[in-house]
Design an enzyme around this catalytic site. Structure first.
Site, PDB file in Angstrom:
ATOM      1  CE1 TYR A 152      -3.574   2.684   0.845  1.00  0.00           C
ATOM      2  CE2 TYR A 152      -2.034   3.377   2.558  1.00  0.00           C
ATOM      3  CZ  TYR A 152      -3.166   3.606   1.795  1.00  0.00           C
ATOM      4  OH  TYR A 152      -3.883   4.771   1.977  1.00  0.00           O
ATOM      5  CE  LYS A 156      -3.382   5.716  -1.395  1.00  0.00           C
ATOM      6  NZ  LYS A 156      -4.381   6.498  -2.166  1.00  0.00           N
TER       7      LYS A 156
END
Length: 278
Positions: A152, A156
């Site tokens: 994740y 990002k």
């Protein structure tokens, strides 16, 4: 219905209980015409209150064709898209050495390629008007990548880097690019992360960390987290400024993570290992 004086805001990931849903309400409260999107209309049923500032549209950010169709439909219907908010995203919890590559690909497809599909679809339109704003939703975890959410955080991080480049490349075309970086904001992302985690294989090398890995899914959802409504109201106000900032971060951990980013690596590693019980 008079829409000429209202800014048209297209937002992805507006399912009930999430930041996107709260952003739709916040922009609508500021007299914007909001096109709220999600993979299914039913997931946004709470926005279907008969108020003409909301237009609900199914949108799968993983589909090139669907993205193009939705952007074209919005422009045909309202004449323009003033603000694009790339909010749709997914979590991915697990140790990098054992997370299935299919999960890695899905996370990047949603969190990185999804926003890029929307951006490439709207930029020609915004450039033709010499006007527009593109908002990408990042994460404070980028400032201090820690254990158990590496996929994740990496997705990002990629989005942050793309946002920085886009800010420079699109400014000559009259388009502002804003990186919105939430701190700890209470939303449905914790439940979604746990739902995704339930599909992960049984860990082999990290069996002893099973409990703390699962806890990572709820790390940003603790008692200190602010509500998605509070975050959305602050964010919408900032984005609607005539000259918005390039970076806007709000919520618990925003300040501490900015400090962590500048610490020596050995101190940063120590703090993150303690926080994530690694």
């Amino acid at each position: 219905m008079e829409t000429f004086h209202k800014q048209v805001v297209l937002i992805t990931g507006c399912s009930s209980g999430g930041i996107g849903n709260a952003l739709a309400r916040a922009f609508a409260a500021r007299n914007c015409l909001v096109v709220a999107t999600a993979r299914s209309i039913s997931s946004m049923a709470d926005l279907n209150n008969g108020d003409d500032v909301y237009f609900l549209q199914e949108l799968d950010v993983l589909s090139d064709q669907n993205v193009q169709e939705v952007v074209t439909d919005v422009i045909d219907k309202f004449g323009r898209i003033d603000i694009l908010v790339n909010n749709a995203g997914v979590q991915c919890i697990g140790p990098l050495a054992e997370v299935p590559l299919s999960s890695v690909e899905h996370t990047f497809n949603t969190n990185v390629y999804g926003p890029m599909r929307l951006i490439q679809a709207v930029v020609p339109h915004m450039a033709s008007r010499k006007k527009g704003k593109i908002v990408n939703t990042g994460s404070v975890t980028v400032l201090g990548p820690g254990p158990w959410a590496g996929v994740y955080t990496a997705s990002k991080s990629a989005l942050h880097a793309l946002t920085d480049t886009l800010r420079l490349e699109l400014k000559p075309l009259g388009i502002d690019v804003i990186n919105v970086v939430p701190g700890a904001v209470r939303s449905n992302i914790g439940n979604s992360a746990v739902a995704g985690y339930s599909k992960m294989p049984e860990w082999k090398l990290y069996k002893q960390y099973e409990g703390v890995i699962k806890e990572r899914a709820y790390f940003s959802q603790g008692p200190k987290a602010i509500t998605s409504e509070e975050f959305a109201n602050k964010t919408a106000t900032v984005i609607l400024k005539e000259d918005p900032p390039a970076w806007f971060s709000f919520g618990p951990y925003s300040t501490i993570m900015a400090i962590v980013y500048h610490l020596p690596i050995f101190i940063k590693d120590f703090l993150l290992k303690m926080a994530m019980k690694c």
